[in-house]
Scaffold this motif. Structure first.
Motif, PDB file in Angstrom:
ATOM      1  N   UNK A  11      37.316  45.727  37.294  1.00 22.39           N
ATOM      2  CA  UNK A  11      38.459  45.091  36.642  1.00 22.39           C
ATOM      3  C   UNK A  11      38.955  43.827  37.327  1.00 22.39           C
ATOM      4  N   UNK A  12      38.404  43.482  38.476  1.00 19.56           N
ATOM      5  CA  UNK A  12      38.912  42.296  39.175  1.00 19.56           C
ATOM      6  C   UNK A  12      38.037  41.085  38.898  1.00 19.56           C
ATOM      7  N   UNK A  13      38.660  39.903  38.993  1.00 21.18           N
ATOM      8  CA  UNK A  13      37.915  38.655  38.889  1.00 21.18           C
ATOM      9  C   UNK A  13      37.292  38.321  40.227  1.00 21.18           C
ATOM     10  N   UNK A  14      36.627  37.153  40.319  1.00 19.81           N
ATOM     11  CA  UNK A  14      35.962  36.791  41.585  1.00 19.81           C
ATOM     12  C   UNK A  14      36.919  36.715  42.767  1.00 19.81           C
ATOM     13  N   UNK A  55      49.869  45.939  37.386  1.00 23.76           N
ATOM     14  CA  UNK A  55      49.821  44.768  36.521  1.00 23.76           C
ATOM     15  C   UNK A  55      48.727  44.893  35.453  1.00 23.76           C
ATOM     16  N   UNK A  56      47.643  45.612  35.824  1.00 25.65           N
ATOM     17  CA  UNK A  56      46.512  45.694  34.900  1.00 25.65           C
ATOM     18  C   UNK A  56      46.704  46.802  33.867  1.00 25.65           C
ATOM     19  N   UNK A  57      47.063  47.993  34.355  1.00 26.79           N
ATOM     20  CA  UNK A  57      47.224  49.125  33.422  1.00 26.79           C
ATOM     21  C   UNK A  57      48.675  49.572  33.457  1.00 26.79           C
ATOM     22  N   UNK A  80      45.395  37.739  39.743  1.00 29.87           N
ATOM     23  CA  UNK A  80      46.149  38.273  38.599  1.00 29.87           C
ATOM     24  C   UNK A  80      46.974  37.184  37.924  1.00 29.87           C
ATOM     25  N   UNK A  81      47.558  36.296  38.745  1.00 27.68           N
ATOM     26  CA  UNK A  81      48.498  35.335  38.196  1.00 27.68           C
ATOM     27  C   UNK A  81      47.817  34.089  37.650  1.00 27.68           C
ATOM     28  N   UNK A  82      46.712  33.692  38.263  1.00 28.34           N
ATOM     29  CA  UNK A  82      46.068  32.442  37.836  1.00 28.34           C
ATOM     30  C   UNK A  82      45.308  32.650  36.530  1.00 28.34           C
TER      31      UNK A  82
END
Lengths: 328, 410
Positions: A179-182, A158-160, A326-328
């Protein structure tokens, strides 16, 4: 190019066998110190292998010889080939374009199946019990492990979108933590925990050493093995231990030193290569050595229950958190 | 329709890494569940009683110490008690206290050894190594006290062979303090360890009814809630002065389950109890002689004149140990010497413990009664043509009657 790869493969095989035995010796020494013992010299595994290779190779009367003799080779080759698909430091994998993390998981299973086949082919009740246990173990940890890997691969896809999501080299080039959020960070921590807990089972170490279980079934699957065959299993065990820790290092601790020091060229490759093996050793000591001195051996039903419920839940929650991130 | 069996049989022993001494179990297994067990003993028979009946009691002390490699003082003490009872020899009070101290030190070392073995059986090797390391302290103390780490050779008919000097007394205090500080940590190490608890809770359960009807002895019986202890029920040597209360697991956990965990609890609590007993014995130890008759020639002459029979009972670390001796006039040798070691009584309780156990539980259940095979084996069958495995009650009775006749003729 193919010729170069062939030479590299040979060198790498020799190298991982050497390091596998060396780290096995370090693991034994540190475990002994933790248990208030002196422990054997660090090069003891080399002595062991040399001695085993000189010993008679006994094939039991009611064994199936071709499986019995073939299983150790299969285990060793599978364990060594795991390294052909793994990047080391900033070096890309030798056969990186031929296989990805899914292949690695399969090859791990092949190594486990080789032990099971060897056990069943021994024709000893102890080995049969051991082989059955190894199969139950295999079935127990595969699901949480697969969940964890899928979470990782899904996130990368999903990211790359331009990089192969299942390739380990992608994970090394783009460390997951930056690359990830909390939420994803928390999820990835759970995923990492899952894989670290699976590692001792994958490697058959305490508390999950039920397939061998010296006091219960007299080394179980290994009970009939001796001489050369046992030496092959012995080396395979060392290499497999390395491969599992190397996998975790590549997935979750892929940072390199060369960019930190601003090096480039051969120096950078060399430094990163050495740093990679230091990371593998550190992780080995934490996730295998420390765990195996801290616990008693569990029973097969307790292990199955542990992997299917608490650990599967952990990895599922991890997956969910990663998806949310990823979705939020 | 014939019943289809999906099971197979797994032999454990005579030689197996789970067993420290030879004994043979044949388990009927289905999957990982134990459906039945057959136990064959007799692999470590050495004919010690037979040898003993050709020697005098003083020589037999050395033989008795070698019945068991761990309970070194147990058998010598029980034999001495039996001989003293048969010949009406009175043991000086100081000797009785020294006997108690050595016996209790032996209990400490034996229980630590057992705890280590139990940890090893469930794959908890760190606890095994650490427990055996702390055990060295009491072994060293026993060496200072008696001259030997094992087979102490301190018991003499009518007393003991070495006194406890003032200097040694301080050594013992020091050792007791060492174990007092460790006692809590050992309990945390085993009883509060989650994996050890998982492996021992509800494993190898022996109910109180089974323990009573199958005559379990020692920690095995006490862990099932039977407050049975020779030191409490029929006090001997200095135990009568000090007073002992049988340890049951509810003192620590509040309930009795009779599983392997409870047997661990009982043994660890008994280490504390032994520390207290030695402490009290050291404080109250009277002065005086340490042996009834120093001159061995005179002692032997007394034995030669003596006549009668006696029973000596001692609460060994594994349970009640019984020695029976008989003297006939004109001979200094034992006419009859019968040993019943605790493991013999704990043999049958294994059967209910194994019921519905898993293969993985077998080693820890075997170890949980702290078996001693060379103590247990007092008979072996040798037939010219092969091995005969089962003797019926009638056959055994007939053999016993024949042997009794043979012995009484001598």
């Amino acid at each position: 190019m193919i010729f170069l790869k062939l030479i590299l493969t040979v060198f790498l095989s020799a190298w991982v066998m050497f390091i596998g035995l060396l780290y096995k010796g370090i693991d034994r020494k540190i475990a002994a110190r933790l248990q208030a013992r002196f422990g054997p010299p660090i090069i003891q595994p080399f002595y062991d292998v040399i001695k085993l290779l000189q010993k008679e190779n006994i094939v039991p009367e009611n064994a199936v010889p071709w499986i019995f003799n073939g299983a150790p080779w299969l285990a060793l080759l599978a364990s060594i080939s795991l390294f052909f698909y793994q990047p080391m430091g900033s070096l890309p994998p030798i056969l990186g374009d031929r296989g990805d993390i899914i292949l690695i998981l399969y090859v791990f299973t092949v190594a486990a199946i080789a032990i099971v086949a060897g056990g069943f082919a021994s024709g000893s009740p102890f080995a049969t019990v051991g082989a059955q246990r190894e199969m139950v173990l295999l079935m127990s940890y595969e699901f949480p492990l697969a969940t964890a890997i899928i979470a990782l691969a899904w996130y990368y896809s999903k990211t790359f979108s331009d990089l192969p999501a299942f390739s380990l080299y992608t994970y090394v080039l783009k460390p997951i933590w930056s690359h990830v959020g909390p939420l994803g960070f928390l999820g990835m921590l759970l995923i990492m925990l899952t894989i670290l807990v699976v590692a001792p089972a994958e490697l058959g170490k305490i508390p999950f050493d039920i397939a061998e279980a010296e006091t219960e079934i007299a080394e179980g699957v290994m009970v009939e093995y001796s001489g050369k065959n046992y030496a092959l299993f012995y080396i395979a065990d060392g290499v497999k231990t390395l491969a599992m820790t190397a996998l975790v290092v590549n997935m979750f601790f892929p940072w390199n030193l060369s960019s930190f020091f601003g090096l480039s060229g051969v120096g950078a490759y060399l430094l990163d290569f050495i740093f990679f093996w230091v990371k593998v050793l550190a992780l080995l000591l934490i996730s295998v050595t420390l765990v195996r001195v801290a616990f008693a051996r569990l029973k097969v039903d307790q292990i199955a229950r542990f992997y299917w419920f608490p650990l599967l839940l952990t990895s599922m929650v991890g997956l969910l958190l990663v998806v949310c991130d990823k979705l939020v | 329709m014939a019943e289809i069996s999906y099971g197979y049989s797994v032999p454990i022993g005579p030689i197996h890494p789970a067993l420290k001494e030879p004994i043979e179990f044949v388990f009927d297994i289905e999957g990982e569940k134990v459906k039945g067990v057959k136990i064959y003993a007799g692999h470590a028979h050495r004919g010690i009683e037979w040898m003993g009946m050709r020697r005098n009691p003083i020589q037999n002390l050395y033989l008795a110490e070698r019945i068991c490699g761990i309970c070194s003082v147990t058998h010598a003490l029980a034999l001495a008690l039996a001989v003293e009872r048969a010949l009406n020899i009175e043991v000086p009070p100081r000797a009785q206290y020294i006997r108690l101290i050595v016996a209790e030190l032996e209990r400490i070392h034996s229980h630590l050894l057992w705890a280590g073995v139990a940890a090893h059986e469930v794959g908890f090797d760190s606890a095994f190594m650490l427990l055996w390391k702390v055990r060295e302290n009491v072994m060293d103390l026993l060496e200072k006290l008696t001259g030997n780490r094992v087979n102490y050779a301190i018991i003499q008919i009518g007393g003991v062979r070495r006194d406890i000097t003032e200097e040694l007394r301080h050594e013992i205090w020091k050792s007791l303090d060492y174990y007092r500080t460790l006692s809590e940590r050992i309990k945390v190490l085993l009883l509060e360890d989650p994996t050890f608890t998982l492996r021992t809770r509800d494993v190898g359960v022996l109910t109180k009814e089974d323990a009573l009807s199958l005559c379990a002895v020692g920690p095995t019986a006490r862990a099932s809630g039977v407050p049975k202890d020779v030191r409490q029920d029929q006090p001997y040597i200095a135990y009568a002065d000090i007073g002992v209360k049988a340890i049951t697991p509810d003192l620590y956990t509040g309930e009795v389950k009779g599983d392997v965990y409870d047997r661990t609890v009982v043994r660890l609590l008994e280490i504390d109890q032994s520390i207290d007993l030695i402490d009290k014995a050291l404080t109250n130890m009277p002065d005086g002689e340490i042996v009834y008759e120093k001159n061995l020639v005179k002692l032997l002459a007394l034995i030669k004149k003596g006549e009668g029979e006696g029973v000596g009972r001692h609460e060994a670390p594994r349970g009640e140990d019984v020695h029976y001796v008989k003297f006939v006039p004109g001979s200094e040798n034992l006419a009859v010497w019968k040993v019943r070691a605790p493991t013999y009584s704990n043999l049958l309780p294994w059967v209910p413990m194994f019921k519905d156990a898993e293969v993985a539980d077998i080693p820890i259940i075997v170890a949980s009664t702290d078996p001693c095979m060379s103590c247990l084996n007092r008979a072996t069958l040798v037939y010219p043509s092969g091995r005969k495995e089962v003797l019926t009650h009638e056959e055994l009775h007939k053999l016993s009657v024949e042997k009794t006749r043979r012995l009484s003729r001598r």
